[in-house]
Design an enzyme around this catalytic site. Structure first.
Site, PDB file in Angstrom:
ATOM      1  CG  HIS A 126     141.517  40.294  71.274  1.00 43.06           C
ATOM      2  ND1 HIS A 126     142.231  41.320  71.855  1.00 43.06           N
ATOM      3  CD2 HIS A 126     140.303  40.287  71.884  1.00 43.06           C
ATOM      4  CE1 HIS A 126     141.482  41.896  72.785  1.00 43.06           C
ATOM      5  NE2 HIS A 126     140.313  41.295  72.825  1.00 43.06           N
ATOM      6  CB  CYS A 156     137.438  42.970  71.917  1.00 41.17           C
ATOM      7  SG  CYS A 156     136.976  42.101  73.426  1.00 41.17           S
ATOM      8  CD  GLU A 171     144.804  41.815  69.274  1.00 40.03           C
ATOM      9  OE1 GLU A 171     143.895  41.727  68.437  1.00 40.03           O
ATOM     10  OE2 GLU A 171     144.595  41.811  70.508  1.00 40.03           O
TER      11      GLU A 171
END
Lengths: 193, 374
Positions: free
Chosen positions: A170, A83, A172
């Protein structure tokens, strides 16, 4: 590198997802050391097998220390940006991310990708969690775009000659599908150096 | 007689104590204070309240707090229960049957529409520029009451649904929690949290509307990701996982959407709280920058509001997020706070109206007789 635990330096730009990135990398078998972005210096690349630039609030230009260090990075040291982390890489290559019309905070988008490296083994259009207000459709010189979303915005870039890779989404986030495959692919890319 | 301490326990039961001792702490790092109490009173139940501001040191918030305090001077307060009963709803009604309280003046907002408007616009501007994704903007309301604080508990216990009702006499007043939101349940190493985001009043909308709202879905997803990271910051045994996501919670007159997360940690409760506070669902995302903006945008200290409250003993604890909660001061002032998450597509009029609606609901409180006495 097979059989050896890869050591990651995670530069924390004070996002609120940092410890999930640590967990994401640890579950794939890496050891992670966190470094506050305010403490980043030219020696940051000396430790660890690779470095991850975390997401964070604001504009890449606000993170002068990370930008300055990136300018002096040894060519062979792999860096992965998430990001804001990717936006910092692009900013350094003179691409300025700007406010996007459709803000993607907490939403998942389908990712069209090249099926290689980070995306090896992943189905086309897999869904990935997004948290960005800024973005770009441009590809800076030296980089290759390896993923885009349905709006044509850059979702993944790589510069193999300088060992830089970044994603806008993202990996994660719990909204992201195939998180463990992405992590395993990242570590393989790093290990190949 | 002094007010009793009353706190949700589990399975609809309460801990009820008329014999307790109050300890307070103002230190920015309150871990040694809590650890000392745990050492001195290893077997006693501890009822604890931590203010919103108690989470700042652990979060590393920059800048001094220039907001005006309204109540709750002590960021951390603990009552050691020297004697208690575990009681059910029926017994609770019986014990509080003679308490009465009435509202002398209805609640009024302490922030004008103009000031709220100005803060709201600053939040939206910062979101578009990438400053943050979400910010929980809140404001206090004040009214005046007459009677006993236990009577106020009784009245609101009837109005609000939620599993985390309680009452705790503090240094400066009495806290009444009507919270529906679990911040942390700790059973040995196992940690659970159930964040709530997304609301529809049944009178104005349906559960289908709530579940189909992209805005509500995104807000809850953001908080789940934030809380996953908070849990992962303490999860030294097993990383966080999402047990369920975006299920409906029925609270009588409102629907909420909520999720459940789990992790495992060997850390003690003071360490876990120090790393995880302030709560994800009541601050914003990214949390640190959101909290720094809250300090600049909200003119009053939140105090107890959006802090945590509950019990702790040994390796076990249950703490709620202090929303839908009241502070009653001995001088007759009663405070309530209300707020909402601002995201990029929030609408000013809707957000402000919702805040006032919430305050009207708590003001519809005529000096009726105690419902438990009938």
């Amino acid at each position: 590198m097979q059989g050896m635990m890869l050591c990651c330096t995670l530069i924390d730009h004070f996002d609120s997802f940092t410890y999930s990135i640590v967990a994401w990398l640890e579950e794939a078998g890496a050891a992670v050391r966190l470094v506050n972005y305010r403490q980043v210096g030219a020696d940051i690349w000396a430790q660890g097998d690779f470095t991850v630039l975390s997401p964070g609030p604001g504009h890449p230009a606000e993170y002068e220390k990370t930008l300055a260090a990136l300018g002096g990075k040894p060519v062979s040291h792999p860096v992965f940006g998430i990001c804001l982390g990717m936006q910092i890489m692009l900013y350094q290559a003179s691409i300025n991310c700007t406010p996007i019309p459709c803000i993607m905070h907490g939403k998942a988008a389908g990712i069209a990708h090249n099926g290689q490296d980070l995306f090896q083994g992943l189905p086309p259009g897999f869904r990935a969690g997004q948290y960005n207000s800024l973005g770009t459709a441009e590809c800076p010189p030296g980089f290759t775009v390896i993923a885009r979303d349905g709006e044509g915005m850059v979702q993944g870039v790589v510069d193999k000659s300088r060992c830089l890779m970044g994603v806008q989404f993202h990996p994660e986030s719990f909204l992201t599908e195939h998180r463990s495959v992405l992590a395993a692919n990242l570590l393989r890319w790093v290990g190949r150096g | 007689m002094a007010d009793p301490v009353l706190v949700f326990y589990h399975s609809g039961k309460y801990l009820y104590s008329e014999s307790s001792e109050l300890y307070s702490c103002c230190a920015p790092d309150w871990r040694p204070f809590l650890r000392d109490l745990a050492h001195r009173f290893p077997d006693e139940f501890k009822v604890i309240k931590l203010n919103f501001e108690a989470g700042f040191n652990g979060l590393g918030v920059d800048g001094e707090i220039r907001q005006t305090p309204l109540h709750s001077r002590y960021p951390v307060e603990v009552r050691i229960l020297h004697g208690f009963d575990v009681i059910d709803e029926k017994e609770l009604r019986f014990r509080l049957r003679n308490s009465s309280c009435s509202l002398k003046e209805g609640f009024r907002p302490l922030v004008s529409r103009e000031d709220y408007h100005s803060s709201f616009n600053k939040v939206l501007q910062a979101i578009v520029q990438g400053g943050f994704y979400q910010l929980n903007l809140t404001m206090p309301f004040s009214g005046r009451y007459e009677g006993g604080t236990a009577g106020a508990f009784v009245r609101y216990h009837r109005v609000f649904r939620g599993d985390f009702h309680g009452m705790m006499p503090l240094e400066d007043g009495t806290l009444i929690s009507m919270s529906p939101e679990l911040f942390l349940e700790k059973r040995g190493e196992k940690l659970l949290s159930r964040p709530i985001k997304g609301t529809v009043e049944k009178a104005f909308g349906s559960d289908v509307q709530l579940m189909e709202s992209e805005k509500e879905a995104a807000e809850l997803a953001m908080i789940v990701d934030l809380l996953r990271s908070d849990l992962n910051s303490v999860a030294d045994v097993r990383h966080s996982r999402v047990n369920f996501h975006r299920e409906l919670l029925d609270l009588g007159d409102i629907w909420h959407s909520w999720s459940e997360l789990e992790a495992e940690s060997r850390m003690d409760l003071p360490e876990i709280l120090y790393r995880m506070l302030p709560g994800a669902s009541v601050s914003g995302c990214p949390k640190r920058r959101a909290v720094e903006h809250i300090l600049a945008l909200e003119p009053w200290c939140r105090g107890f509001y959006t802090g945590v409250f509950g019990w702790w003993r040994g390796d076990d604890a249950r703490l709620c997020v202090l929303i839908r909660s009241f502070m009653l001061l001995s001088g007759g002032e009663i405070y309530y706070h209300s707020g909402g998450g601002i995201v990029h597509n929030s609408q000013l009029d809707r957000e402000y109206r919702e805040l006032l609606l919430k305050a009207r609901k708590i003001s519809l409180w005529a000096p009726l007789k105690n419902p438990f006495s009938s």
